[in-house]
Scaffold this active site. Structure first.
Site, PDB file in Angstrom:
ATOM      1  N   HIS A  54       0.791 -24.543  -5.028  1.00 23.98           N
ATOM      2  CA  HIS A  54       0.141 -25.835  -4.750  1.00 23.98           C
ATOM      3  C   HIS A  54       0.841 -26.925  -5.540  1.00 23.98           C
ATOM      4  O   HIS A  54       1.694 -26.645  -6.371  1.00 23.98           O
ATOM      5  CB  HIS A  54      -1.372 -25.774  -5.018  1.00 23.98           C
ATOM      6  N   HIS A  56       0.020 -29.268  -7.830  1.00 25.88           N
ATOM      7  CA  HIS A  56      -0.315 -29.785  -9.167  1.00 25.88           C
ATOM      8  C   HIS A  56       0.897 -29.740 -10.107  1.00 25.88           C
ATOM      9  O   HIS A  56       1.630 -28.756 -10.125  1.00 25.88           O
ATOM     10  CB  HIS A  56      -1.486 -28.997  -9.771  1.00 25.88           C
ATOM     11  N   ASP A  58       1.332 -29.143 -13.185  1.00 21.45           N
ATOM     12  CA  ASP A  58       1.493 -28.017 -14.119  1.00 21.45           C
ATOM     13  C   ASP A  58       2.050 -26.776 -13.400  1.00 21.45           C
ATOM     14  O   ASP A  58       2.321 -25.755 -14.029  1.00 21.45           O
ATOM     15  CB  ASP A  58       0.188 -27.692 -14.860  1.00 21.45           C
ATOM     16  N   HIS A 110      -9.113 -25.317  -4.107  1.00 18.75           N
ATOM     17  CA  HIS A 110      -8.626 -25.977  -5.329  1.00 18.75           C
ATOM     18  C   HIS A 110      -7.808 -27.200  -4.920  1.00 18.75           C
ATOM     19  O   HIS A 110      -8.041 -28.307  -5.393  1.00 18.75           O
ATOM     20  CB  HIS A 110      -7.800 -24.974  -6.122  1.00 18.75           C
ATOM     21  N   ASP A 129      -4.000 -21.171  -8.512  1.00 21.07           N
ATOM     22  CA  ASP A 129      -5.248 -21.594  -9.167  1.00 21.07           C
ATOM     23  C   ASP A 129      -6.460 -21.392  -8.264  1.00 21.07           C
ATOM     24  O   ASP A 129      -7.471 -22.092  -8.413  1.00 21.07           O
ATOM     25  CB  ASP A 129      -5.172 -23.076  -9.572  1.00 21.07           C
ATOM     26  N   HIS A 167      -3.203 -19.253 -14.628  1.00 22.53           N
ATOM     27  CA  HIS A 167      -3.667 -19.605 -15.979  1.00 22.53           C
ATOM     28  C   HIS A 167      -4.287 -18.411 -16.706  1.00 22.53           C
ATOM     29  O   HIS A 167      -4.846 -17.507 -16.072  1.00 22.53           O
ATOM     30  CB  HIS A 167      -4.730 -20.715 -15.933  1.00 22.53           C
TER      31      HIS A 167
HETATM   32 FE    FE Z   1      -2.997 -25.207 -12.774  1.00 23.15          FE
HETATM   33 ZN    ZN Z   2      -3.984 -26.455 -10.090  1.00 24.36          ZN
END
Ligand code: FE
Ligand code: ZN
Length: 238
Positions: A54, A56, A58, A110, A129, A167
């Site tokens: 995805h 994002h 990070d 998400h 995520d 994560h």
């Molecule tokens: Fe993340």
């Molecule tokens: Zn994310």
């Protein structure tokens, strides 16, 4: 398929994926380029592909650095804005690492374009995520209905499939799970195990589909309304 965790930022994992037969290497969700490149180089691996779950930052912040250093291809969700993207992936698409074949499943919630990469023969999936060990991602873009349906798709994968998440959230998730399901012995046991692992600084991933079916309250929710109640409770749980 050899899979190595590269911890970055506070609690992110970048995954390096290496196929020894072909010598090919991919990197999943490189939020930072330098640590991924350094770990690959240390192992004598050359990154040929970036795989994003995805958009994002990070998870994609290192895309361009890795691409610039290696000339690799960037593969990611078709409907999201992915830095440096070369190949747009959607439901049912195939990707390859040597002879290892992966397939794409769409798991919105998400983010709206979030995908998982499922390697049936290797028995592994990269889930970003959407699903975490004993938990799930926050609903930044999607609805509870979408997220519940996405988790149900992942929970329907083979019981022994290994799931690689974005994560290290297992300890906080385990504490919430023990609160949400006080009578669940498997949750209590996994919380104790997770406390020991984290006290020793040990990674708690990958998880498995079977473990999530037994201990993840979001996977175990009866319907999307149950799921929505749990997600709201988790958002305010301390
Ligand atoms: Fe993340
Ligand atoms: Zn994310």
């Amino acid at each position: 398929m050899e899979i190595v965790a590269v911890p970055v930022f506070t609690d992110n994992y970048i995954w390096l994926v290496h196929d020894a037969a072909s010598g090919e290497t991919a990197v999943v969700d490189p939020g930072d380029g330098a640590p991924a490149l350094a770990e690959a180089e240390r192992r004598g691996w050359t990154i040929g592909q970036v795989w994003n779950t995805h958009w994002h930052p990070d998870h994609t912040g290192g895309n361009l650095a890795v691409k610039q250093a290696t000339g690799c291809l960037v593969l990611g969700p078709a409907t999201e804005n992915i830095a440096g993207i070369d190949i747009k992936l959607g439901e049912g698409d195939e990707l390859r690492l040597g002879d290892q074949v992966g397939r794409v499943i769409e798991i919105p919630g998400h983010t709206l374009g979030h995908i998982a990469l499922v390697f049936d023969e290797a028995n592994v999936a990269f889930v970003g995520d959407t699903l975490f060990a004993m938990g799930c991602g926050r609903l930044f873009e999607g609805t509870p209905q979408q997220m519940f349906s996405s988790l149900s798709k992942l929970a329907a994968l083979p019981a022994d499939m290994q799931l690689y998440c974005g994560h290290e959230y297992t300890l906080a998730n385990a504490r919430f799970a023990a609160h949400a399901e006080p009578g669940n012995a498997a949750v209590a046991e996994r919380l104790a195990r997770t406390e020991e692992l984290r006290a020793a600084g040990t990674i708690t991933l990958p998880t498995s589909v079977a473990e999530e079916r037994a201990t993840n309250p979001f996977v175990r929710a009866g319907d999307w309304e149950d799921f929505a109640r749990l997600r709201a409770a988790k958002d305010s749980f301390r």
